[in-house]
Every structure is written in structure tokens, then in C-alpha cells.
Design a protein around this motif. Structure first.
Motif: not given
Length: 154
Positions: A4-9, A11-18
Motif C-alpha cells: 500500500s505504501a509503495l503504490l501510494s508512493f 501514484g504520487l510520483g506519477f501525479l507529480c510527473w504528470l
């Protein structure tokens, strides 16, 4: 728990990249939405409003790129860059503010993080719009370098 923590990290990285990749398109997107809404409210069908919106957004993007690449006045280039960077900074402010509030950060730290995010995203948009003109400037420098080399060779 770890997954869960890995997927959150991730996902947050993807949103920042986007966010960083789409920052330069904040102004054309705003133009497209505004023109599309205006067309729809004045009797255009939904498909027609979407077509007008896509056209208006593309024109706003292309005109900005061409103007920034061809105009040599630093003042006008500064104004064009700011025109693209300010909406991107505003989008960055609200994106980082929303992510900070989701994480449970206090009100003061949320505003600090959001302000830093606005500056970073606005600067990223500025660099991207400036890079549109960078390739033309670099090719001019290469040509003058070759011309100087050819003059020395005789």
C-alpha cells in the motif's frame, strides 16, 4: 501494508510527473475550456463546442510557441513566458495544496508547500516555453561557429 505504501508512493510520483509535463499546457487548456463553454452556451452542439475548443486550444499553444521563438524583444518574451507560467503556477499551487491537505499537513505548512509547488511548477513551465525557442538559438550558434571555422581555413 508495504504494498500500500509503495503504490501510494508510485501514484504520487506519477501525479507529480504528470503535473510537470502538463504544466506548459495550462493556458491553452484554459483557452480551450473557455471558448468551448462560450460556444456551447451560444447554441453550438456538444460536438461542435468540443471541436471549437480543441481548435482554440491548439491555436493558443501554437501562437505562443511561434511568438516566443520569433520575437527577440526580452520584454515581450518575458510577458509571453509569464502568460504561460502564471496559470501553470496556479495549477501547481492547487495541486500541491490538495496533496498536502490529503496528507494531513497543518494549515501553515500546507500553504508553504503549495507556494513552493507553485514556484517550481511555474518555473518548469517557463523553462519549457523557453526551450521552444532554444533550438533555434542553438542552431544559429552552430552556424556562426562553422562560419568562423571556415573563414580561418581560408
Amino acid at each position: 501494508m508495504f504494498l500500500s505504501a509503495l503504490l501510494s508512493f508510485v501514484g504520487l510520483g506519477f501525479l507529480c510527473w504528470l503535473l510537470f509535463n502538463l504544466a506548459v499546457y495550462a493556458l491553452p487548456f484554459f483557452v480551450a475550456v473557455t471558448v468551448g463553454h462560450y460556444a456551447f452556451e451560444n447554441g453550438a452542439a456538444p460536438i461542435g463546442a468540443i471541436a471549437v475548443a480543441l481548435f482554440a486550444g491548439a491555436v493558443a499553444l501554437i501562437l505562443g510557441q511561434v511568438a516566443f521563438a520569433t520575437i527577440r524583444s526580452p520584454t515581450i518574451r518575458l510577458a509571453i513566458g509569464a502568460l504561460y507560467a502564471l496559470p501553470a503556477g496556479l495549477a501547481g499551487f492547487h495541486a500541491v495544496k490538495g496533496l498536502s491537505e490529503t496528507g494531513g499537513t497543518g494549515a501553515a505548512w500546507t500553504l508553504i508547500f503549495a507556494s513552493i509547488g507553485a514556484i517550481i511548477v511555474g518555473a518548469t513551465a517557463w523553462v519549457r516555453i523557453a526551450s521552444f525557442a532554444g533550438s533555434e538559438t542553438q542552431s544559429g550558434g552552430v552556424d556562426s561557429h562553422h562560419a568562423g571555422y571556415a573563414a580561418r581555413e581560408g
